[in-house]
Design an enzyme around this catalytic site. Structure first.
Site, PDB file in Angstrom:
ATOM      1  N   HIS A  81      91.264  59.737  85.755  1.00  0.00           N
ATOM      2  CA  HIS A  81      90.574  58.568  85.191  1.00  0.00           C
ATOM      3  C   HIS A  81      89.483  58.069  86.158  1.00  0.00           C
ATOM      4  O   HIS A  81      88.334  57.862  85.767  1.00  0.00           O
ATOM      5  CB  HIS A  81      91.622  57.479  84.924  1.00  0.00           C
ATOM      6  CG  HIS A  81      91.079  56.162  84.470  1.00  0.00           C
ATOM      7  ND1 HIS A  81      91.313  55.662  83.211  1.00  0.00           N
ATOM      8  CD2 HIS A  81      90.321  55.232  85.103  1.00  0.00           C
ATOM      9  CE1 HIS A  81      90.709  54.488  83.088  1.00  0.00           C
ATOM     10  NE2 HIS A  81      90.106  54.196  84.238  1.00  0.00           N
ATOM     11  N   GLU A  82      89.856  57.928  87.429  1.00  0.00           N
ATOM     12  CA  GLU A  82      88.891  57.455  88.428  1.00  0.00           C
ATOM     13  C   GLU A  82      87.795  58.484  88.684  1.00  0.00           C
ATOM     14  O   GLU A  82      86.641  58.132  88.925  1.00  0.00           O
ATOM     15  CB  GLU A  82      89.599  57.109  89.744  1.00  0.00           C
ATOM     16  CG  GLU A  82      90.613  55.975  89.639  1.00  0.00           C
ATOM     17  CD  GLU A  82      90.030  54.703  89.048  1.00  0.00           C
ATOM     18  OE1 GLU A  82      88.846  54.415  89.287  1.00  0.00           O
ATOM     19  OE2 GLU A  82      90.762  54.006  88.319  1.00  0.00           O
ATOM     20  N   HIS A  85      85.039  58.129  86.096  1.00  0.00           N
ATOM     21  CA  HIS A  85      84.065  57.088  86.481  1.00  0.00           C
ATOM     22  C   HIS A  85      83.131  57.637  87.554  1.00  0.00           C
ATOM     23  O   HIS A  85      81.917  57.481  87.486  1.00  0.00           O
ATOM     24  CB  HIS A  85      84.771  55.883  87.098  1.00  0.00           C
ATOM     25  CG  HIS A  85      85.552  55.045  86.127  1.00  0.00           C
ATOM     26  ND1 HIS A  85      85.006  54.534  84.993  1.00  0.00           N
ATOM     27  CD2 HIS A  85      86.834  54.608  86.169  1.00  0.00           C
ATOM     28  CE1 HIS A  85      85.925  53.815  84.354  1.00  0.00           C
ATOM     29  NE2 HIS A  85      87.041  53.847  85.056  1.00  0.00           N
TER      30      HIS A  85
HETATM   31 ZN   LIG Z   1      88.859  52.688  84.869  1.00  0.00          ZN
END
Ligand SMILES: [Zn+2]
Length: 394
Positions: A81-82, A85
């Site tokens: 998830h990170e 980004h």
């Molecule tokens: Zn996030």
């Protein structure tokens, strides 16, 4: 994204609170000590409650093995998830300092914000979208292999649930959560007013936080449920705790964003501190305090080895050392040595300086003009400068 940056930063200041795991896409991945608590809790609840409840016929060690593997995959999902980004951030040319896993999940320390609303939207949405994609991938495995193997069914089933929860939680439209950033970028695009958009996105973030705190405390006394989610007892206090954390994150992210906004257009020459005095590096902190701080209120000192500049020390560095040690600590032991100093120039942008101070985790930069040291620029100074200006209403 970097919702928890400010709180983490305070903890990361002490270097030994995080353990380096390795590097992905050139970004160092850290485990914060608080992460071990949540890791143990997840393994424990999976191996003792979730899996035994669903699949009562396994032996003890299988619960443990499946519990541990599932937990590792869960945290890999958080890292993914990170990384999502971070990938979009890097594509926009914005460096990512690190990814840290800690008690509330993960945080990518992205060095600055996107200059345009649409880019911010893509960067913020990438995380939740990646969690949903992972949920889809685990669903596929569940569907293909699940009926042949109970452990795989257990594992993928829980990972689908947790990745959807991760996406859903992050999509709550309160700044600084991902959903709040999406909301801000939409407001920003619509109004063309970054300040206003940030103000409202963080206000909503705080309201959401208060709802969490209230629901958590209420649920502790009177258990309740919303759909599949049950709130009661200690689990409910956890909700209040997350709310408290979100409230902190929303206010500090807002201040950070406003600080950046307020510094726009200012140069180093506007925010420089010039009242530095030269002090021999063999002086003790006590001498410095008695000769310069108490009578003259100075806050910045240039340490010299007699002739040349050897380092810089500020009030903040001195305060970091217990007062009882001031008469035994020499300036040269507490200063930032010259070879570790980076420099700023009079024409550098103040926002760029703030980014550099943040990125390098340093408190000050010496300002050099024509090869001569003319003063320093410190983070405290930038903040004080903005405060004074806003008090005067300029
Ligand atoms: Zn996030």
């Amino acid at each position: 994204m970097k919702p928890f940056t400010t709180l983490l930063k305070q903890q990361q200041g002490k270097i030994n609170t995080s353990f380096r795991l390795g590097k992905i896409m050139g970004i160092p991945i850290y485990l914060h000590i608080s992460w071990f608590i949540i890791f143990a809790l997840v393994i424990w609840s999976l191996s003792f409650f979730v899996f035994p409840h669903e699949f009562p016929n396994w032996n003890r060690s299988l619960y443990w093995i499946v519990g541990i593997v599932t937990s590792i995959l869960f945290f890999a999902s958080v890292v993914a998830h990170e990384l999502a980004h971070s990938w979009f951030s890097l594509r926009q040319g914005i460096p990512v300092r690190s990814i840290t896993l800690f008690i509330f999940g993960g945080v990518a320390r992205i060095s600055r914000e996107s200059p345009k609303p649409l880019e911010e939207l893509v960067m913020a949405a990438a995380g939740p979208v990646s969690s949903l994609v992972l949920a889809g991938a685990f669903s596929l495995i569940w569907w293909l292999v699940g009926s042949y193997s109970e452990p795989i069914r257990a594992m993928t089933g829980w990972l689908i649930y947790i990745n959807i929860s991760l996406a859903a939680f992050n999509l709550i439209p309160g700044f600084p959560l991902d959903g709040g950033r999406v909301l801000r970028s939409i407001l920003w695009k619509a109004s063309d007013n970054y300040k206003w958009a940030t103000l409202w996105a963080s206000r909503i973030g705080r309201w959401v936080a208060y709802i969490f705190i209230f629901a958590g405390i209420y649920g502790f006394f009177v258990p309740f449920r919303i759909g599949l989610l049950e709130f009661g007892g200690i689990g409910s206090l956890w909700l209040a705790f997350i709310g408290w954390f979100l409230e902190n994150a929303a206010s500090s992210s807002y201040q950070q964003a406003m600080l950046r906004e307020a510094l726009k257009g200012l140069k180093v020459r506007d925010v420089i501190t010039r009242d530095c005095v030269s002090v021999p590096q063999e002086n003790t902190l006590k001498q410095v305090a008695q000769e310069h701080i108490i009578p003259a209120g100075r806050s910045c000192f240039l340490a010299t080895d007699g002739i040349r500049l050897s380092g810089i020390i500020t009030l903040k560095d001195i305060k970091a050392i217990p007062q009882t040690q001031w008469d035994t600590t020499l300036l040269k032991q507490a200063m930032t040595p010259i070879d570790q100093l980076q420099i700023a120039r009079m024409e550098d942008d103040a926002t760029e300086i703030l980014d550099r101070l943040d990125q390098e985790d340093i408190n000050q930069l010496p300002v050099i003009e024509n090869g001569i040291l003319v003063g320093i620029v410190t983070k405290e100074n930038l903040i004080r400068f903005i405060r004074t200006r806003s008090e005067l209403g300029i």
